[in-house]
Motif scaffolding. Structure first.
Motif, PDB file in Angstrom:
ATOM      1  N   VAL A 123       0.869  -1.174   0.000  1.00 19.16           N
ATOM      2  CA  VAL A 123       0.000   0.000   0.000  1.00 19.16           C
ATOM      3  C   VAL A 123       0.906   1.224   0.000  1.00 19.16           C
ATOM      4  O   VAL A 123       1.996   1.212   0.584  1.00 19.16           O
ATOM      5  CB  VAL A 123      -0.984   0.039   1.193  1.00 19.16           C
ATOM      6  N   LEU A 124       0.463   2.257  -0.668  1.00 19.83           N
ATOM      7  CA  LEU A 124       1.225   3.495  -0.762  1.00 19.83           C
ATOM      8  C   LEU A 124       1.290   4.156   0.612  1.00 19.83           C
ATOM      9  O   LEU A 124       0.266   4.381   1.253  1.00 19.83           O
ATOM     10  CB  LEU A 124       0.556   4.433  -1.770  1.00 19.83           C
ATOM     11  N   ALA A 125       2.505   4.452   1.064  1.00 28.43           N
ATOM     12  CA  ALA A 125       2.689   5.136   2.350  1.00 28.43           C
ATOM     13  C   ALA A 125       2.905   6.634   2.138  1.00 28.43           C
ATOM     14  O   ALA A 125       2.331   7.446   2.851  1.00 28.43           O
ATOM     15  CB  ALA A 125       3.861   4.530   3.114  1.00 28.43           C
ATOM     16  N   ARG A 126       3.741   6.977   1.150  1.00 24.92           N
ATOM     17  CA  ARG A 126       3.964   8.393   0.840  1.00 24.92           C
ATOM     18  C   ARG A 126       4.643   8.535  -0.506  1.00 24.92           C
ATOM     19  O   ARG A 126       5.287   7.615  -0.988  1.00 24.92           O
ATOM     20  CB  ARG A 126       4.712   9.112   1.946  1.00 24.92           C
ATOM     21  N   GLU A 127       4.508   9.724  -1.067  1.00 22.32           N
ATOM     22  CA  GLU A 127       5.142  10.073  -2.327  1.00 22.32           C
ATOM     23  C   GLU A 127       5.722  11.469  -2.168  1.00 22.32           C
ATOM     24  O   GLU A 127       5.031  12.378  -1.717  1.00 22.32           O
ATOM     25  CB  GLU A 127       4.099  10.056  -3.453  1.00 22.32           C
ATOM     26  N   ASP A 128       6.992  11.621  -2.529  1.00 22.88           N
ATOM     27  CA  ASP A 128       7.663  12.910  -2.410  1.00 22.88           C
ATOM     28  C   ASP A 128       8.316  13.293  -3.728  1.00 22.88           C
ATOM     29  O   ASP A 128       8.681  12.435  -4.539  1.00 22.88           O
ATOM     30  CB  ASP A 128       8.735  12.857  -1.316  1.00 22.88           C
ATOM     31  N   ASP A 129       8.500  14.586  -3.920  1.00 21.14           N
ATOM     32  CA  ASP A 129       9.175  15.116  -5.094  1.00 21.14           C
ATOM     33  C   ASP A 129      10.647  14.712  -5.063  1.00 21.14           C
ATOM     34  O   ASP A 129      11.298  14.809  -4.029  1.00 21.14           O
ATOM     35  CB  ASP A 129       9.037  16.635  -5.102  1.00 21.14           C
ATOM     36  N   ALA A 130      11.155  14.246  -6.207  1.00 19.94           N
ATOM     37  CA  ALA A 130      12.563  13.884  -6.317  1.00 19.94           C
ATOM     38  C   ALA A 130      13.066  14.257  -7.709  1.00 19.94           C
ATOM     39  O   ALA A 130      13.364  13.406  -8.539  1.00 19.94           O
ATOM     40  CB  ALA A 130      12.764  12.394  -6.045  1.00 19.94           C
ATOM     41  N   GLY A 131      13.103  15.549  -8.002  1.00 15.19           N
ATOM     42  CA  GLY A 131      13.584  16.011  -9.308  1.00 15.19           C
ATOM     43  C   GLY A 131      12.632  15.629 -10.418  1.00 15.19           C
ATOM     44  O   GLY A 131      11.456  15.979 -10.372  1.00 15.19           O
ATOM     45  N   ASP A 132      13.116  14.851 -11.395  1.00  9.48           N
ATOM     46  CA  ASP A 132      12.255  14.441 -12.496  1.00  9.48           C
ATOM     47  C   ASP A 132      11.549  13.107 -12.219  1.00  9.48           C
ATOM     48  O   ASP A 132      10.947  12.509 -13.101  1.00  9.48           O
ATOM     49  CB  ASP A 132      13.024  14.388 -13.824  1.00  9.48           C
ATOM     50  N   HIS A 133      11.650  12.628 -10.975  1.00  8.47           N
ATOM     51  CA  HIS A 133      10.975  11.410 -10.531  1.00  8.47           C
ATOM     52  C   HIS A 133      10.163  11.698  -9.270  1.00  8.47           C
ATOM     53  O   HIS A 133      10.309  12.750  -8.651  1.00  8.47           O
ATOM     54  CB  HIS A 133      12.003  10.316 -10.208  1.00  8.47           C
ATOM     55  N   TRP A 134       9.330  10.736  -8.905  1.00  7.24           N
ATOM     56  CA  TRP A 134       8.673  10.720  -7.606  1.00  7.24           C
ATOM     57  C   TRP A 134       9.413   9.712  -6.745  1.00  7.24           C
ATOM     58  O   TRP A 134       9.862   8.679  -7.243  1.00  7.24           O
ATOM     59  CB  TRP A 134       7.214  10.287  -7.722  1.00  7.24           C
ATOM     60  N   MET A 135       9.559   9.987  -5.468  1.00 10.04           N
ATOM     61  CA  MET A 135      10.130   9.036  -4.523  1.00 10.04           C
ATOM     62  C   MET A 135       8.949   8.410  -3.779  1.00 10.04           C
ATOM     63  O   MET A 135       8.221   9.098  -3.056  1.00 10.04           O
ATOM     64  CB  MET A 135      11.073   9.744  -3.544  1.00 10.04           C
ATOM     65  N   VAL A 136       8.751   7.113  -3.974  1.00 13.79           N
ATOM     66  CA  VAL A 136       7.593   6.420  -3.415  1.00 13.79           C
ATOM     67  C   VAL A 136       8.042   5.497  -2.298  1.00 13.79           C
ATOM     68  O   VAL A 136       8.984   4.716  -2.466  1.00 13.79           O
ATOM     69  CB  VAL A 136       6.870   5.602  -4.515  1.00 13.79           C
ATOM     70  N   LEU A 137       7.366   5.584  -1.172  1.00 13.36           N
ATOM     71  CA  LEU A 137       7.576   4.691  -0.046  1.00 13.36           C
ATOM     72  C   LEU A 137       6.309   3.869   0.114  1.00 13.36           C
ATOM     73  O   LEU A 137       5.202   4.424   0.103  1.00 13.36           O
ATOM     74  CB  LEU A 137       7.861   5.506   1.218  1.00 13.36           C
ATOM     75  N   ALA A 138       6.466   2.548   0.235  1.00 15.05           N
ATOM     76  CA  ALA A 138       5.302   1.661   0.294  1.00 15.05           C
ATOM     77  C   ALA A 138       5.427   0.673   1.444  1.00 15.05           C
ATOM     78  O   ALA A 138       6.526   0.166   1.731  1.00 15.05           O
ATOM     79  CB  ALA A 138       5.160   0.911  -1.027  1.00 15.05           C
ATOM     80  N   LYS A 139       4.301   0.396   2.097  1.00 13.17           N
ATOM     81  CA  LYS A 139       4.256  -0.581   3.192  1.00 13.17           C
ATOM     82  C   LYS A 139       3.903  -1.942   2.613  1.00 13.17           C
ATOM     83  O   LYS A 139       2.938  -2.082   1.865  1.00 13.17           O
ATOM     84  CB  LYS A 139       3.231  -0.174   4.239  1.00 13.17           C
ATOM     85  N   VAL A 140       4.696  -2.938   2.946  1.00 11.52           N
ATOM     86  CA  VAL A 140       4.491  -4.298   2.456  1.00 11.52           C
ATOM     87  C   VAL A 140       3.364  -4.949   3.251  1.00 11.52           C
ATOM     88  O   VAL A 140       3.362  -4.923   4.487  1.00 11.52           O
ATOM     89  CB  VAL A 140       5.789  -5.120   2.572  1.00 11.52           C
ATOM     90  N   THR A 141       2.405  -5.559   2.514  1.00 11.92           N
ATOM     91  CA  THR A 141       1.271  -6.228   3.161  1.00 11.92           C
ATOM     92  C   THR A 141       1.268  -7.742   2.942  1.00 11.92           C
ATOM     93  O   THR A 141       0.654  -8.476   3.702  1.00 11.92           O
ATOM     94  CB  THR A 141      -0.062  -5.645   2.656  1.00 11.92           C
ATOM     95  N   ALA A 142       1.939  -8.210   1.898  1.00  5.77           N
ATOM     96  CA  ALA A 142       2.064  -9.642   1.610  1.00  5.77           C
ATOM     97  C   ALA A 142       3.216  -9.814   0.635  1.00  5.77           C
ATOM     98  O   ALA A 142       3.555  -8.880  -0.102  1.00  5.77           O
ATOM     99  CB  ALA A 142       0.769 -10.194   1.010  1.00  5.77           C
ATOM    100  N   LEU A 143       3.822 -10.996   0.619  1.00  4.21           N
ATOM    101  CA  LEU A 143       4.902 -11.245  -0.313  1.00  4.21           C
ATOM    102  C   LEU A 143       5.115 -12.738  -0.469  1.00  4.21           C
ATOM    103  O   LEU A 143       4.708 -13.523   0.383  1.00  4.21           O
ATOM    104  CB  LEU A 143       6.199 -10.548   0.106  1.00  4.21           C
ATOM    105  N   SER A 144       5.745 -13.115  -1.590  1.00  2.00           N
ATOM    106  CA  SER A 144       6.012 -14.515  -1.856  1.00  2.00           C
ATOM    107  C   SER A 144       7.182 -14.621  -2.825  1.00  2.00           C
ATOM    108  O   SER A 144       7.378 -13.741  -3.665  1.00  2.00           O
ATOM    109  CB  SER A 144       4.772 -15.187  -2.465  1.00  2.00           C
ATOM    110  N   ALA A 145       7.940 -15.712  -2.698  1.00  2.00           N
ATOM    111  CA  ALA A 145       9.070 -15.956  -3.603  1.00  2.00           C
ATOM    112  C   ALA A 145       9.069 -17.416  -4.037  1.00  2.00           C
ATOM    113  O   ALA A 145       8.641 -18.296  -3.290  1.00  2.00           O
ATOM    114  CB  ALA A 145      10.389 -15.619  -2.912  1.00  2.00           C
ATOM    115  N   ASP A 146       9.543 -17.648  -5.238  1.00  2.00           N
ATOM    116  CA  ASP A 146       9.710 -18.984  -5.789  1.00  2.00           C
ATOM    117  C   ASP A 146      11.208 -19.218  -5.951  1.00  2.00           C
ATOM    118  O   ASP A 146      11.807 -18.792  -6.944  1.00  2.00           O
ATOM    119  CB  ASP A 146       9.000 -19.085  -7.139  1.00  2.00           C
ATOM    120  N   PRO A 147      11.852 -19.882  -4.976  1.00  2.00           N
ATOM    121  CA  PRO A 147      13.299 -20.037  -5.017  1.00  2.00           C
ATOM    122  C   PRO A 147      13.805 -20.839  -6.221  1.00  2.00           C
ATOM    123  O   PRO A 147      14.968 -20.746  -6.582  1.00  2.00           O
ATOM    124  CB  PRO A 147      13.631 -20.745  -3.701  1.00  2.00           C
ATOM    125  N   GLY A 148      12.948 -21.568  -6.882  1.00  2.00           N
ATOM    126  CA  GLY A 148      13.348 -22.351  -8.031  1.00  2.00           C
ATOM    127  C   GLY A 148      13.399 -21.577  -9.336  1.00  2.00           C
ATOM    128  O   GLY A 148      13.769 -22.118 -10.377  1.00  2.00           O
TER     129      GLY A 148
END
Length: 166
Positions: A123-148
């Motif tokens: 989920v989006l936590a915050r967005e800040d100005d960073a020159g020609d980009h946006w700096m986005v900070l996001a809170k992780v709510t779920a995740l998964s990896a496939d080690p294979g």
């Protein structure tokens, strides 16, 4: 050679920073209108373990990021070393990036791209100005990896690259 000037040339900046590899991720979301949206990001990082936070930097000229931002939540798909085709598909501006692409949903309903080595729901936590980009900070709510699935797709010296297996 050390270059010290009052103005840094954009081409020189890109050339020098190109000597540092970056992982390639696709940010995907189900937008308020119900349609999926996505874009590629080459500047993604973990930020904090407690709370779990990640960050990335979309360009201000992106037409996809405002749609994803308005959704307030998204999935970060870590692309695999063999997924340059997906990287190129999601790097294109406009168009239906999901056409003829089979994908599944995260627990919160955002697109997980096929065969990715890992995904992170946020989920989006915050967005800040960073020159020609946006700096986005996001809170992780779920995740998964496939080690294979193997290593990540990386961008290095202006092109896609593969990490050597150890």
């Amino acid at each position: 050679m050390i270059q010290q000037v009052s103005e840094i040339d954009g081409g020189d900046f890109r050339h020098v920073l190109g000597h540092f590899p970056t992982g390639v991720v696709a940010i995907t979301s189900t937008c308020p209108d119900g349609r999926p949206a996505g874009l590629v990001i080459g500047s993604f990082t973990s930020v904090s373990l407690d709370p779990p936070l990640v960050g990335f930097f979309p360009q201000k000229t992106s037409t996809s990021w405002p749609r994803i931002r308005d959704a307030g939540a998204f999935c970060i798909n870590i692309l695999g070393h063999d997924q340059e085709d997906l990287g190129r598909r999601f790097a294109v501006s406009g168009g239906d990036k999901f056409a003829d692409l089979e994908w599944r949903r995260t627990p919160s309903g955002h697109p997980v791209l096929p065969r990715v080595p890992a995904w992170i729901d946020c989920v989006l936590a915050r967005e800040d100005d960073a020159g020609d980009h946006w700096m986005v900070l996001a809170k992780v709510t779920a995740l998964s990896a496939d080690p294979g699935r193997g290593g990540p797709l990386v961008f290095y010296k202006g092109g896609y690259a593969k990490l050597a297996e150890s």
